[in-house]
Design a protein around this motif. Structure first.
Motif, PDB file in Angstrom:
ATOM      1  N   THR A 286      47.265  67.390  78.042  1.00  0.00           N
ATOM      2  CA  THR A 286      47.061  68.821  77.843  1.00  0.00           C
ATOM      3  C   THR A 286      46.439  69.436  79.088  1.00  0.00           C
ATOM      4  O   THR A 286      45.472  68.901  79.630  1.00  0.00           O
ATOM      5  N   ARG A 287      46.996  70.557  79.515  1.00  0.00           N
ATOM      6  CA  ARG A 287      46.447  71.293  80.651  1.00  0.00           C
ATOM      7  C   ARG A 287      45.371  72.216  80.125  1.00  0.00           C
ATOM      8  O   ARG A 287      45.618  73.032  79.246  1.00  0.00           O
ATOM      9  N   ILE A 288      44.141  72.066  80.637  1.00  0.00           N
ATOM     10  CA  ILE A 288      43.023  72.807  80.050  1.00  0.00           C
ATOM     11  C   ILE A 288      42.401  73.822  81.003  1.00  0.00           C
ATOM     12  O   ILE A 288      41.524  74.583  80.612  1.00  0.00           O
ATOM     13  N   GLY A 289      42.820  73.856  82.254  1.00  0.00           N
ATOM     14  CA  GLY A 289      42.221  74.825  83.170  1.00  0.00           C
ATOM     15  C   GLY A 289      42.618  74.584  84.608  1.00  0.00           C
ATOM     16  O   GLY A 289      43.620  73.938  84.888  1.00  0.00           O
ATOM     17  N   ARG A 290      41.812  75.100  85.504  1.00  0.00           N
ATOM     18  CA  ARG A 290      42.183  75.158  86.905  1.00  0.00           C
ATOM     19  C   ARG A 290      40.984  74.891  87.810  1.00  0.00           C
ATOM     20  O   ARG A 290      39.877  75.335  87.519  1.00  0.00           O
ATOM     21  N   ILE A 291      41.212  74.158  88.889  1.00  0.00           N
ATOM     22  CA  ILE A 291      40.178  73.944  89.907  1.00  0.00           C
ATOM     23  C   ILE A 291      40.134  75.172  90.812  1.00  0.00           C
ATOM     24  O   ILE A 291      41.163  75.755  91.146  1.00  0.00           O
ATOM     25  N   GLN A 292      38.905  75.564  91.180  1.00  0.00           N
ATOM     26  CA  GLN A 292      38.735  76.741  92.030  1.00  0.00           C
ATOM     27  C   GLN A 292      37.845  76.423  93.224  1.00  0.00           C
ATOM     28  O   GLN A 292      37.164  75.406  93.242  1.00  0.00           O
ATOM     29  N   THR A 293      37.854  77.330  94.163  1.00  0.00           N
ATOM     30  CA  THR A 293      36.962  77.187  95.315  1.00  0.00           C
ATOM     31  C   THR A 293      35.519  77.329  94.847  1.00  0.00           C
ATOM     32  O   THR A 293      35.218  78.154  93.992  1.00  0.00           O
ATOM     33  N   ARG A 294      34.662  76.493  95.393  1.00  0.00           N
ATOM     34  CA  ARG A 294      33.255  76.574  95.028  1.00  0.00           C
ATOM     35  C   ARG A 294      32.621  77.773  95.719  1.00  0.00           C
ATOM     36  O   ARG A 294      32.770  77.949  96.919  1.00  0.00           O
ATOM     37  N   VAL A 295      31.912  78.584  94.911  1.00  0.00           N
ATOM     38  CA  VAL A 295      31.194  79.733  95.465  1.00  0.00           C
ATOM     39  C   VAL A 295      29.709  79.477  95.292  1.00  0.00           C
ATOM     40  O   VAL A 295      29.252  79.207  94.183  1.00  0.00           O
ATOM     41  N   ARG A 296      28.977  79.510  96.405  1.00  0.00           N
ATOM     42  CA  ARG A 296      27.533  79.233  96.337  1.00  0.00           C
ATOM     43  C   ARG A 296      26.853  80.167  95.355  1.00  0.00           C
ATOM     44  O   ARG A 296      27.110  81.368  95.339  1.00  0.00           O
ATOM     45  N   GLY A 297      26.004  79.602  94.488  1.00  0.00           N
ATOM     46  CA  GLY A 297      25.262  80.414  93.539  1.00  0.00           C
ATOM     47  C   GLY A 297      26.012  80.638  92.226  1.00  0.00           C
ATOM     48  O   GLY A 297      25.405  80.976  91.222  1.00  0.00           O
ATOM     49  N   ALA A 298      27.325  80.443  92.236  1.00  0.00           N
ATOM     50  CA  ALA A 298      28.103  80.618  91.002  1.00  0.00           C
ATOM     51  C   ALA A 298      28.143  79.283  90.256  1.00  0.00           C
ATOM     52  O   ALA A 298      28.030  78.230  90.870  1.00  0.00           O
ATOM     53  N   PRO A 299      28.267  79.317  88.917  1.00  0.00           N
ATOM     54  CA  PRO A 299      28.314  78.052  88.176  1.00  0.00           C
ATOM     55  C   PRO A 299      29.533  77.226  88.582  1.00  0.00           C
ATOM     56  O   PRO A 299      30.581  77.772  88.910  1.00  0.00           O
ATOM     57  N   ARG A 300      29.334  75.906  88.576  1.00  0.00           N
ATOM     58  CA  ARG A 300      30.407  75.004  89.014  1.00  0.00           C
ATOM     59  C   ARG A 300      31.517  74.933  87.969  1.00  0.00           C
ATOM     60  O   ARG A 300      32.682  74.832  88.290  1.00  0.00           O
TER      61      ARG A 300
END
Ligand code: ADP
Ligand code: MG
Length: 322
Positions: A286-300
């Protein structure tokens, strides 16, 4: 009283298929195939912490090896050899016979040789080391996820944790429901075939032993990326679905451990190949989401509810669930 020597001979000496020398000498000898790397991992089960003192010994033998096989699956490795270090309060031959039957049944199913170990008197403790092979450079690691990758999971999540919640009387299941979920808890099916099928397809992988949230976060941390997943997309059994209005069930889905499914990432363009890998391995993916660029200060890791709002992770679960 059975001697230590007799105990090892009777319960833990089996013919080795992939070893030059197995149980019986000071150490075992193995050959790693040409062009392969040796993959090594250990997992310990402690009475009172990972299982109850009076747990069924056959299932315990199965589980002790299964949790280790799951690590091989997550690496995309072919499991080959295992060692077993056992501390036993007493030499209970009925316990030993059942334990070794559970262990060896799974070992044979996956072509693993028990090639050594150690046996000592002490508080019940089971430590298995597993070794496998993977073609050089082909292992599935935690640090390979890239922004834009899809996030996938195998099977269904949370059934094992739901069984545990029922055993701890945090939720009531019917006997049939409990039997289904308890089987997932006691007899996890290591996803070896899937790990092998995902070599060259997935970019990163981990097995889910501590819960999806925590384990996916290990991939994010090691890969230096972030991710967004959708709560509604998480694969749940019909039984777990029935209790989704309950905190215990929702936490089991996101933060429950012991399912030993695989969580992995793969590029978008590999979707077809991922689906074929699942089919070949006989496991639903099952596809459950997507990897994103890490933004400092934003939740991982962001988990989106059906209404689009983000759930805030807290210790052991999500505050949305309280
Ligand atoms: P040593 O004194 O050299 O540690 P042991 O008497 O502990 O040797 O063990 C003898 C042999 O039995 C060794 O080959 C060891 O790997 C094997 N062995 C001991 N305990 C176990 C076990 N629980 N399972 C599998 N092999 C074992
Ligand atoms: Mg020894």
């Amino acid at each position: 009283m059975i001697s230590e020597f007799e105990l090892i001979r009777r319960y833990f000496t089996h013919r080795a298929r992939h070893a030059v020398l197995g149980v019986g000498d000071d150490a075992a000898l193995v050959n790693v195939r040409r062009g392969c790397e040796l993959v090594v991992s250990a997992d310990m089960l402690v009475a009172g912490r990972h299982f109850l003192r009076d747990a069924d010994p056959y299932r315990l033998g199965h589980k002790a090896l299964a949790v280790n096989l799951s690590d091989m699956a997550a690496m995309g490795a072919t499991p080959r050899w295992a060692t077993l270090a056992l501390a036993l309060p007493e030499a209970d031959t009925r316990w030993l016979a059942a334990f070794s039957r559970g262990f060896m049944a799974l070992a044979r199913r996956f072509g693993v040789d028990l090639i050594g170990g150690d046996t000592t008197r002490g508080p019940l403790n089971i430590c298995v080391q597993i070794m496998g092979e993977v073609p050089r450079g082909a292992a599935l690691r935690r640090d390979g996820a890239r922004a834009g990758d899809d996030v996938w999971v195998s099977g269904t999540l949370g059934d094992a944790a739901l069984a545990l919640a029922a055993l701890k009387r945090r939720i009531r299941l019917t006997p049939a429901e409990l039997a289904y979920c308890a089987a997932k808890l006691d007899q996890p099916a290591p996803r070896i075939a899937l790990g092998l099928a995902l070599r060259g397809v997935a970019r990163s992988a981990i097995d889910i032993s501590d819960g999806l949230r925590a384990d996916l976060d290990h991939i994010l941390e090691r890969s230096g990326v972030a991710a967004e997943i959708e709560l509604a997309a998480l694969p749940a059994s019909r039984i777990l679905r029935r209790y989704l209005d309950r905190v215990a069930a929702r936490s089991a889905l996101l933060a429950g451990g012991d399912d030993y499914e695989l969580c992995f990432t793969a590029p978008r363009r590999a979707r077809e190949r991922v689906v074929r890998s699942g089919r070949r391995a006989g496991v639903a993916l099952t596809r459950i989401g997507r990897i994103q660029t890490r933004v400092r200060g934003a939740p991982r890791l962001i988990v989106r509810a059906a209404d689009g709002t983000a759930l805030r992770p807290v210790r052991g679960g999500f505050d949305h669930f309280r």
